[in-house]
Write a protein that holds these residues in place. Structure first.
Motif, PDB file in Angstrom:
ATOM      1  N   THR A   1       7.439 -17.837  -2.120  1.00  0.00           N
ATOM      2  CA  THR A   1       6.701 -17.144  -3.183  1.00  0.00           C
ATOM      3  C   THR A   1       5.976 -16.036  -3.010  1.00  0.00           C
ATOM      4  O   THR A   1       5.508 -15.637  -1.705  1.00  0.00           O
ATOM      5  N   ASP A   2       5.672 -15.258  -4.064  1.00  0.00           N
ATOM      6  CA  ASP A   2       5.065 -13.965  -3.782  1.00  0.00           C
ATOM      7  C   ASP A   2       3.487 -14.152  -3.263  1.00  0.00           C
ATOM      8  O   ASP A   2       3.134 -13.802  -2.447  1.00  0.00           O
ATOM      9  N   ALA A   3       2.967 -15.277  -3.907  1.00  0.00           N
ATOM     10  CA  ALA A   3       1.417 -15.785  -3.067  1.00  0.00           C
ATOM     11  C   ALA A   3       1.560 -16.160  -1.801  1.00  0.00           C
ATOM     12  O   ALA A   3       0.767 -15.613  -1.092  1.00  0.00           O
ATOM     13  N   GLY A   4       2.710 -16.608  -1.284  1.00  0.00           N
ATOM     14  CA  GLY A   4       2.750 -16.950   0.157  1.00  0.00           C
ATOM     15  C   GLY A   4       3.010 -15.628   1.122  1.00  0.00           C
ATOM     16  O   GLY A   4       2.289 -15.721   1.969  1.00  0.00           O
ATOM     17  N   VAL A   5       3.687 -14.696   0.564  1.00  0.00           N
ATOM     18  CA  VAL A   5       4.023 -13.540   1.027  1.00  0.00           C
ATOM     19  C   VAL A   5       2.842 -12.666   1.290  1.00  0.00           C
ATOM     20  O   VAL A   5       2.067 -12.309   2.361  1.00  0.00           O
ATOM     21  N   ASN A   6       2.142 -12.574  -0.021  1.00  0.00           N
ATOM     22  CA  ASN A   6       0.779 -12.152   0.069  1.00  0.00           C
ATOM     23  C   ASN A   6      -0.323 -12.430   0.956  1.00  0.00           C
ATOM     24  O   ASN A   6      -1.245 -11.429   1.941  1.00  0.00           O
ATOM     25  N   LYS A   7      -0.132 -13.619   1.133  1.00  0.00           N
ATOM     26  CA  LYS A   7      -1.219 -14.521   2.169  1.00  0.00           C
ATOM     27  C   LYS A   7      -0.868 -13.966   3.451  1.00  0.00           C
ATOM     28  O   LYS A   7      -1.734 -13.706   4.278  1.00  0.00           O
ATOM     29  N   ALA A   8       0.232 -13.752   3.721  1.00  0.00           N
ATOM     30  CA  ALA A   8       0.790 -13.459   5.205  1.00  0.00           C
ATOM     31  C   ALA A   8       0.589 -11.978   5.560  1.00  0.00           C
ATOM     32  O   ALA A   8       0.357 -11.513   6.729  1.00  0.00           O
ATOM     33  N   THR A   9       0.953 -11.187   4.413  1.00  0.00           N
ATOM     34  CA  THR A   9       0.984  -9.648   4.589  1.00  0.00           C
ATOM     35  C   THR A   9      -0.476  -8.996   4.744  1.00  0.00           C
ATOM     36  O   THR A   9      -0.441  -8.069   4.934  1.00  0.00           O
ATOM     37  N   ARG A  10      -1.516  -9.797   4.101  1.00  0.00           N
ATOM     38  CA  ARG A  10      -2.610  -8.966   4.014  1.00  0.00           C
ATOM     39  C   ARG A  10      -3.082  -8.515   5.376  1.00  0.00           C
ATOM     40  O   ARG A  10      -3.621  -7.360   5.657  1.00  0.00           O
ATOM     41  N   SER A  11      -3.211  -9.279   6.544  1.00  0.00           N
ATOM     42  CA  SER A  11      -3.396  -9.181   7.744  1.00  0.00           C
ATOM     43  C   SER A  11      -2.306  -8.399   8.374  1.00  0.00           C
ATOM     44  O   SER A  11      -2.721  -7.315   9.139  1.00  0.00           O
ATOM     45  N   LEU A  12      -1.093  -8.565   8.187  1.00  0.00           N
ATOM     46  CA  LEU A  12      -0.111  -7.871   8.803  1.00  0.00           C
ATOM     47  C   LEU A  12      -0.103  -6.232   8.401  1.00  0.00           C
ATOM     48  O   LEU A  12      -0.041  -5.433   9.382  1.00  0.00           O
ATOM     49  N   PHE A  13      -0.295  -5.973   7.247  1.00  0.00           N
ATOM     50  CA  PHE A  13      -0.480  -4.584   6.586  1.00  0.00           C
ATOM     51  C   PHE A  13      -1.568  -3.971   7.023  1.00  0.00           C
ATOM     52  O   PHE A  13      -1.490  -2.413   6.995  1.00  0.00           O
TER      53      PHE A  13
ATOM     54  N   VAL B   1       0.825  -1.231   0.052  1.00  0.00           N
ATOM     55  CA  VAL B   1      -0.116  -0.149   0.050  1.00  0.00           C
ATOM     56  C   VAL B   1       0.916   1.303   0.064  1.00  0.00           C
ATOM     57  O   VAL B   1       0.192   2.268  -0.109  1.00  0.00           O
ATOM     58  N   ASN B   2       2.154   1.173   0.101  1.00  0.00           N
ATOM     59  CA  ASN B   2       3.165   2.267   0.241  1.00  0.00           C
ATOM     60  C   ASN B   2       4.470   1.663  -0.041  1.00  0.00           C
ATOM     61  O   ASN B   2       4.620   0.471   0.055  1.00  0.00           O
ATOM     62  N   ALA B   3       5.410   2.679   0.166  1.00  0.00           N
ATOM     63  CA  ALA B   3       6.736   2.174   0.037  1.00  0.00           C
ATOM     64  C   ALA B   3       7.293   1.405   1.180  1.00  0.00           C
ATOM     65  O   ALA B   3       8.131   0.515   0.828  1.00  0.00           O
ATOM     66  N   TYR B   4       6.738   1.599   2.307  1.00  0.00           N
ATOM     67  CA  TYR B   4       7.202   0.734   3.344  1.00  0.00           C
ATOM     68  C   TYR B   4       6.689  -0.685   3.198  1.00  0.00           C
ATOM     69  O   TYR B   4       7.697  -1.639   3.412  1.00  0.00           O
ATOM     70  N   THR B   5       5.615  -0.935   3.204  1.00  0.00           N
ATOM     71  CA  THR B   5       4.900  -2.112   2.883  1.00  0.00           C
ATOM     72  C   THR B   5       5.475  -3.045   1.578  1.00  0.00           C
ATOM     73  O   THR B   5       5.689  -4.176   1.512  1.00  0.00           O
TER      74      THR B   5
ATOM     75  N   LYS C   1       4.273   1.753  13.274  1.00  0.00           N
ATOM     76  CA  LYS C   1       3.478   0.709  13.588  1.00  0.00           C
ATOM     77  C   LYS C   1       4.070  -0.715  13.826  1.00  0.00           C
ATOM     78  O   LYS C   1       3.657  -1.681  14.693  1.00  0.00           O
ATOM     79  N   MET C   2       5.047  -0.902  13.089  1.00  0.00           N
ATOM     80  CA  MET C   2       5.761  -2.408  12.876  1.00  0.00           C
ATOM     81  C   MET C   2       6.629  -2.523  14.345  1.00  0.00           C
ATOM     82  O   MET C   2       6.374  -3.485  15.021  1.00  0.00           O
ATOM     83  N   VAL C   3       7.315  -1.561  14.517  1.00  0.00           N
ATOM     84  CA  VAL C   3       8.120  -1.452  16.010  1.00  0.00           C
ATOM     85  C   VAL C   3       7.109  -1.358  17.159  1.00  0.00           C
ATOM     86  O   VAL C   3       7.319  -2.411  18.118  1.00  0.00           O
ATOM     87  N   ASP C   4       5.845  -0.882  17.126  1.00  0.00           N
ATOM     88  CA  ASP C   4       4.849  -1.101  18.199  1.00  0.00           C
ATOM     89  C   ASP C   4       4.339  -2.470  18.096  1.00  0.00           C
ATOM     90  O   ASP C   4       4.256  -2.840  19.173  1.00  0.00           O
TER      91      ASP C   4
END
Length: 214
Positions: A47-59, A31-35, A67-70
């Protein structure tokens, strides 16, 4: 490894890639340069698919360095534990995020040297961010590009660095911005490692790959 193709053949190849997909995009969700930076760092040996599955909730909960530090290390691990090498990657993301907060005001720098100075960020990751977010003609050579470059003769080389230089030296300037995406997508979906789809390949007549499949 094929011999280096001539300029006119390479130009014709990229004209065909462009006609088939005028604005190719990377497949890592962000959603931005950081993500984007985090997603690319997490994608090493995954795989990109595996990363996307994990990061949808993370981001949704951590889309900035602060926010990541927190969120904390264990909170991050809970989100990315399905990704290979998740513990080391989580440590790097936390260190990287803290540095971005402390030294860059929470912003992602737009220089390769600064990006590569961050934990877990190598040249390939830096080049992806520079290309996708900052629209610089940086070439991020992954396994797909390495294979396509050598099979086709677009950018042959025995090392990643040599292939990167060959892309910069031999692909016409007007195709440089999207070159690595066209090559990644071609390698991922057509010029596959084990069973390349040569029969339906749009550059079959221009490609010198000796083991073309019928």
């Amino acid at each position: 490894m094929a011999k280096q193709l001539d300029y006119h053949t390479i130009r014709e190849i990229f004209l065909r890639f462009q006609a088939a997909d005028p604005e190719p995009e990377g497949e890592l969700e962000h959603v931005n340069a950081y993500t984007l930076l985090v997603a690319v760092a997490l994608s090493a040996q995954a795989t990109d698919a595996g990363v996307n599955k994990a990061t949808r909730s993370l981001f949704k909960v951590a889309d900035t360095p602060q926010k990541m530090v927190d969120l904390g290390l264990e909170g991050l691990i809970d989100h990315i534990k399905t990704i290979g090498l998740f513990r080391q990657k989580a440590k790097n993301v936390m260190k990287m995020s803290q540095i971005l907060v402390d030294d860059y005001g929470g912003e992602v720098p737009n220089s390769r040297a600064a990006l590569q100075g961050l934990p877990g960020v190598g040249r390939k990751t830096a080049n992806v961010v520079l290309n996708m977010w900052w629209k610089q003609p940086a070439q991020a050579v992954d396994t797909h590009i390495f294979r396509v470059g050598n099979r086709t003769g677009i950018a042959p080389g025995r090392t990643v660095d040599v292939v990167e230089r060959a892309i910069e030296d031999h692909i016409p300037a007007d195709f440089q911005l999207h070159a690595h995406h066209w090559m990644i997508l071609h390698g991922r979906y057509h010029c596959k490692a084990r069973k390349p789809l040569c029969r339906t390949c749009i550059i079959r007549d221009l490609c010198p790959f000796e083991e073309k499949t019928l």
